[in-house]
Design a protein around this motif. Sequence first.
Motif, mmCIF file in Angstrom:
data_model
loop_
_atom_site.group_PDB
_atom_site.id
_atom_site.type_symbol
_atom_site.label_atom_id
_atom_site.label_comp_id
_atom_site.label_asym_id
_atom_site.label_seq_id
_atom_site.Cartn_x
_atom_site.Cartn_y
_atom_site.Cartn_z
ATOM 1 N N LYS A 47 2.343 9.300 -6.014
ATOM 2 C CA LYS A 47 2.846 10.657 -5.817
ATOM 3 C C LYS A 47 3.778 11.058 -6.949
ATOM 4 O O LYS A 47 3.794 12.207 -7.356
ATOM 5 N N GLN A 67 -7.836 4.236 1.519
ATOM 6 C CA GLN A 67 -6.708 3.505 2.071
ATOM 7 C C GLN A 67 -5.406 4.194 1.682
ATOM 8 O O GLN A 67 -4.434 4.134 2.409
ATOM 9 N N LEU A 68 -5.376 4.846 0.520
ATOM 10 C CA LEU A 68 -4.141 5.421 0.007
ATOM 11 C C LEU A 68 -3.956 6.895 0.312
ATOM 12 O O LEU A 68 -2.852 7.326 0.560
ATOM 13 N N VAL A 69 -5.045 7.670 0.301
ATOM 14 C CA VAL A 69 -4.910 9.106 0.509
ATOM 15 C C VAL A 69 -4.247 9.455 1.835
ATOM 16 O O VAL A 69 -3.387 10.314 1.875
ATOM 17 N N ILE A 75 -1.873 8.072 3.313
ATOM 18 C CA ILE A 75 -0.431 7.950 3.132
ATOM 19 C C ILE A 75 0.076 9.101 2.277
ATOM 20 O O ILE A 75 1.074 9.723 2.571
ATOM 21 N N ILE A 76 -0.654 9.419 1.217
ATOM 22 C CA ILE A 76 -0.254 10.494 0.321
ATOM 23 C C ILE A 76 -0.235 11.830 1.043
ATOM 24 O O ILE A 76 0.652 12.636 0.848
ATOM 25 N N GLY A 123 0.819 -1.216 0.000
ATOM 26 C CA GLY A 123 0.000 0.000 0.000
ATOM 27 C C GLY A 123 0.847 1.257 0.000
ATOM 28 O O GLY A 123 0.573 2.202 -0.742
ATOM 29 N N ALA A 124 1.889 1.269 0.811
ATOM 30 C CA ALA A 124 2.785 2.428 0.852
ATOM 31 C C ALA A 124 3.511 2.607 -0.474
ATOM 32 O O ALA A 124 3.678 3.732 -0.958
ATOM 33 N N VAL A 182 -9.261 4.654 -2.533
ATOM 34 C CA VAL A 182 -8.637 5.934 -2.253
ATOM 35 C C VAL A 182 -8.539 6.228 -0.769
ATOM 36 O O VAL A 182 -7.582 6.829 -0.315
ATOM 37 N N LEU A 220 -7.839 11.696 -7.525
ATOM 38 C CA LEU A 220 -8.071 10.460 -6.769
ATOM 39 C C LEU A 220 -9.522 10.341 -6.331
ATOM 40 O O LEU A 220 -10.131 9.277 -6.455
ATOM 41 N N SER A 256 1.124 4.084 -2.986
ATOM 42 C CA SER A 256 0.917 5.490 -2.664
ATOM 43 C C SER A 256 2.106 6.346 -3.084
ATOM 44 O O SER A 256 1.944 7.393 -3.719
ATOM 45 N N ASN A 257 3.297 5.906 -2.733
ATOM 46 C CA ASN A 257 4.494 6.671 -3.085
ATOM 47 C C ASN A 257 4.689 6.744 -4.590
ATOM 48 O O ASN A 257 5.124 7.768 -5.116
#
Length: 104
Positions: A58, A86-88, A90-91, A50-51, A84, A72, A54-55
């Motif tokens: 970016k 789950q990812l936002v 981190i972003i 997941g990280a 989204v 997103l 996300s990275n």
Amino acid sequence: MAATLKSKYGKEIPEKIAAMIEAVHPAFPAKAFLRDVLRGYDALELMPRGAHISNTLKNHLPDDFPLAVDILLQSESKSSWSFVFQLVPIIIDDKPLFIFNRNV
């Protein structure tokens, strides 16, 4: 033996994310995103996957943070599959809180 949760989040997950984003933002470099996100993906455990997604997002979304979040959110709203949220987090982790609140 039951399949691991990690095995349920294979390369089809970033492929689906790329398709969802490209559907609302045709300039999204889906092929480059997939090339970068799948490099080393199989070796990662679930949370690092997941990280990594996300990275990598970016690096492939516009640098304009509010625009990237809007893309997103638009892509998430077009799908019944809600990745989204789950990812936002981190972003936005390294962004000021007031920017996050603008987009909630």
